[in-house]
Design a protein around this motif. Structure first.
Motif, PDB file in Angstrom:
ATOM      1  N   LEU A 229      -4.054   6.092  -1.914  1.00 26.15           N
ATOM      2  CA  LEU A 229      -2.784   5.528  -1.470  1.00 26.15           C
ATOM      3  C   LEU A 229      -3.095   4.441  -0.451  1.00 26.15           C
ATOM      4  CD1 LEU A 229      -0.902   8.882  -1.006  1.00 26.15           C
ATOM      5  CD2 LEU A 229      -0.286   7.106  -2.637  1.00 26.15           C
ATOM      6  N   ARG A 230      -2.305   3.378  -0.452  1.00 28.67           N
ATOM      7  CA  ARG A 230      -2.572   2.262   0.456  1.00 28.67           C
ATOM      8  C   ARG A 230      -1.513   2.114   1.552  1.00 28.67           C
ATOM      9  NH1 ARG A 230       0.099  -0.134  -3.840  1.00 28.67           N
ATOM     10  NH2 ARG A 230       1.803  -1.469  -3.130  1.00 28.67           N
ATOM     11  N   HIS A 231      -0.456   2.905   1.528  1.00 30.26           N
ATOM     12  CA  HIS A 231       0.651   2.740   2.474  1.00 30.26           C
ATOM     13  C   HIS A 231       0.120   2.724   3.906  1.00 30.26           C
ATOM     14  CE1 HIS A 231       4.422   3.287   4.562  1.00 30.26           C
ATOM     15  NE2 HIS A 231       5.077   3.191   3.405  1.00 30.26           N
ATOM     16  N   THR A 232       0.474   1.693   4.659  1.00 26.28           N
ATOM     17  CA  THR A 232      -0.060   1.533   6.015  1.00 26.28           C
ATOM     18  C   THR A 232       0.417   2.629   6.973  1.00 26.28           C
ATOM     19  OG1 THR A 232       1.726  -0.022   6.506  1.00 26.28           O
ATOM     20  CG2 THR A 232      -0.383  -0.958   5.816  1.00 26.28           C
ATOM     21  N   GLY A 233       1.517   3.309   6.677  1.00 22.10           N
ATOM     22  CA  GLY A 233       2.024   4.363   7.545  1.00 22.10           C
ATOM     23  C   GLY A 233       1.242   5.670   7.469  1.00 22.10           C
ATOM     24  N   ILE A 234       0.419   5.816   6.447  1.00 22.38           N
ATOM     25  CA  ILE A 234      -0.315   7.068   6.257  1.00 22.38           C
ATOM     26  C   ILE A 234      -1.244   7.350   7.431  1.00 22.38           C
ATOM     27  CG2 ILE A 234      -2.043   8.256   4.835  1.00 22.38           C
ATOM     28  CD1 ILE A 234      -0.735   6.881   2.399  1.00 22.38           C
TER      29      ILE A 234
ATOM     30  N   GLU B 197       4.063  -3.588  -6.057  1.00 21.55           N
ATOM     31  CA  GLU B 197       4.403  -4.739  -5.215  1.00 21.55           C
ATOM     32  C   GLU B 197       4.493  -4.457  -3.725  1.00 21.55           C
ATOM     33  OE1 GLU B 197       6.788  -4.007  -7.910  1.00 21.55           O
ATOM     34  OE2 GLU B 197       5.368  -5.057  -9.169  1.00 21.55           O
ATOM     35  N   THR B 198       4.920  -3.268  -3.326  1.00 18.98           N
ATOM     36  CA  THR B 198       5.268  -3.061  -1.923  1.00 18.98           C
ATOM     37  C   THR B 198       5.107  -1.614  -1.474  1.00 18.98           C
ATOM     38  OG1 THR B 198       6.991  -3.585  -0.292  1.00 18.98           O
ATOM     39  CG2 THR B 198       7.737  -2.657  -2.380  1.00 18.98           C
ATOM     40  N   GLU B 199       5.259  -1.411  -0.169  1.00 18.93           N
ATOM     41  CA  GLU B 199       5.246  -0.082   0.458  1.00 18.93           C
ATOM     42  C   GLU B 199       6.594   0.117   1.134  1.00 18.93           C
ATOM     43  OE1 GLU B 199       2.119  -0.331   3.297  1.00 18.93           O
ATOM     44  OE2 GLU B 199       0.623  -0.847   1.810  1.00 18.93           O
ATOM     45  N   TYR B 200       7.088   1.343   1.137  1.00 15.03           N
ATOM     46  CA  TYR B 200       8.401   1.619   1.720  1.00 15.03           C
ATOM     47  C   TYR B 200       8.541   3.115   1.949  1.00 15.03           C
ATOM     48  CZ  TYR B 200       9.210   2.390  -3.266  1.00 15.03           C
ATOM     49  OH  TYR B 200       9.106   2.811  -4.561  1.00 15.03           O
TER      50      TYR B 200
END
Length: 112
Positions: free
Chosen positions: A87-92, A66-69
């Protein structure tokens, strides 16, 4: 007598890991050699799954369906993730770059 020997962290910066109990995975971006969060945070974890404080704790750019954190997880609760899923986390992108072999490395950062 207390054992003050620090354990070597099992996972390094850029390692892809998944949680042993909960359905999330992420990438390690920092490591604390022992617990370094608030007592309130630690006590909020149900006692039956509360981790020991005398082990490495990892800061993760984490994600679930559901989400990234950002997550803070004990070594005892992490396993290597060999799924090969992206991985899809935008912070990567901000912290890491990926080399030709698929390994994540910290980006060079200019100091202020």
């Amino acid at each position: 007598m207390t054992d003050t020997t620090l354990k070597t962290a099992k996972f390094g910066i850029g390692a892809i890991v998944r949680h042993r109990l909960y359905p999330f995975r992420g990438i390690v971006f920092d490591v604390d050699p022992v617990f370094d969060n608030t007592e309130e945070w630690w006590l909020a974890i149900p006692e039956e799954v509360r981790p020991r404080k005398d082990q490495p704790f990892y800061h993760l750019l984490a994600e679930n369906a559901e989400t990234e954190y950002v997550a803070y997880v004990s070594e005892q609760n992490l396993l290597p993730d060999h799924s090969g899923e992206a991985l899809r986390h935008t912070g990567i992108q901000e912290i890491f770059e990926r080399d030709a072999s698929g390994t994540y490395r910290m980006r060079d950062r200019a100091t202020n």
